[in-house]
Design an enzyme around this catalytic site. Sequence first.
Site, PDB file in Angstrom:
ATOM      1  N   GLY A  85       0.853  -1.205   0.000  1.00 41.72           N
ATOM      2  CA  GLY A  85       0.000   0.000   0.000  1.00 41.72           C
ATOM      3  C   GLY A  85       0.881   1.245   0.000  1.00 41.72           C
ATOM      4  O   GLY A  85       0.685   2.165  -0.805  1.00 41.72           O
ATOM      5  N   HIS A  86       1.858   1.268   0.904  1.00 45.74           N
ATOM      6  CA  HIS A  86       2.791   2.408   0.952  1.00 45.74           C
ATOM      7  C   HIS A  86       3.552   2.533  -0.373  1.00 45.74           C
ATOM      8  O   HIS A  86       3.726   3.635  -0.897  1.00 45.74           O
ATOM      9  CB  HIS A  86       3.814   2.213   2.080  1.00 45.74           C
ATOM     10  CG  HIS A  86       3.219   2.149   3.458  1.00 45.74           C
ATOM     11  ND1 HIS A  86       3.283   1.021   4.234  1.00 45.74           N
ATOM     12  CD2 HIS A  86       2.572   3.075   4.198  1.00 45.74           C
ATOM     13  CE1 HIS A  86       2.699   1.259   5.399  1.00 45.74           C
ATOM     14  NE2 HIS A  86       2.251   2.490   5.399  1.00 45.74           N
ATOM     15  N   ASP A 141      -7.342   5.484   4.582  1.00 45.84           N
ATOM     16  CA  ASP A 141      -7.647   6.402   5.688  1.00 45.84           C
ATOM     17  C   ASP A 141      -8.435   7.583   5.105  1.00 45.84           C
ATOM     18  O   ASP A 141      -7.953   8.716   5.058  1.00 45.84           O
ATOM     19  CB  ASP A 141      -6.354   6.871   6.348  1.00 45.84           C
ATOM     20  CG  ASP A 141      -5.568   5.711   6.921  1.00 45.84           C
ATOM     21  OD1 ASP A 141      -5.864   5.311   8.049  1.00 45.84           O
ATOM     22  OD2 ASP A 141      -4.685   5.167   6.211  1.00 45.84           O
TER      23      ASP A 141
END
Length: 285
Positions: free
Chosen positions: A37-38, A153
Amino acid sequence: MLPIYKNKILLTDYISSVRQAEKTVGFVPTMGALHDGHISLIEKSSEESDITVCSIFVNPTQFNETSDFEKYPRMIEKDIQILGNTNCSVIFAPDSKEIYTDESIDLIDIKLGYLEHELEGKFRPGHFKGVVSVVKRLFDIVQPDKAFFGQKDYQQFMIIKKMVEHFNLKTELICCPVIREKDGLAMSSRNLRLTPKERDFAPTIYQSLIGAKELLGKSTIKEIKSWAESLLSKNDLVELEYFEIRNAEDLKPVKDVNEVNELAILAALKVGKVRLIDNILVKPH
Ligand code: AMP
């Protein structure tokens, strides 16, 4: 080897030299324990910027539970190795004292409106003040042209958008898609803390979001919520915090799904001791 700055003045000097060369700066703030994801944010940044800065800083002020902060996975050596195989240009890995002189008085207290005390804000009091405090400081140091965040997020992204508007910052914010494991579980540094039993259950979160999406238009929001709540609460390991269907524009409750352009279906729950969140965005028409 990939340059690693711990000192903010040295990083600022480096950024100034980049600016003098008329290059653009992309920024990916993280708390480390890096996963795909990062990496997706780093790669997106490197496509859109001349250089990409990745910060690794486990921000103490955004944790509302001390034990969560203490147990947060930290693996800086592995992270450095991972970043060495990406298009990241430089790592910023400051100590807390580089960011805060005093964590309790250094909080940035701006009006975040409705979003601050809803959903994540309700279950994690003070969390968004901590997020704003760290991201504003990191932006001041890195001065990015563009900053890349994950839709994972989603509420945090909206809060940061508010912060950028509040301070009239020039940084462009880019929201990138959620990267998932093969079984649908959203990648998260916290997944490392799941026991095998908890990990087996965890994909149910994504199943609840997709199941809710499929029920849109066939059932009322109330019915969909209670279907998802019972699916997620069936397991003894789980403490459900919320399952909500909201207007993606402002995260306010929705009466009629046909009245909004886009819906956000969001869930937060503790699986064992590990708090997980996930969401999907859906166009109802
Ligand atoms: P964190 O290290 O958890 O603070 O996350 C750093 C950045 O990575 C935030 O912008 C997150 O939204 C983003 N991120 C975390 N998990 C994912 C994921 N599974 N897919 C895409 N972005 C993510």
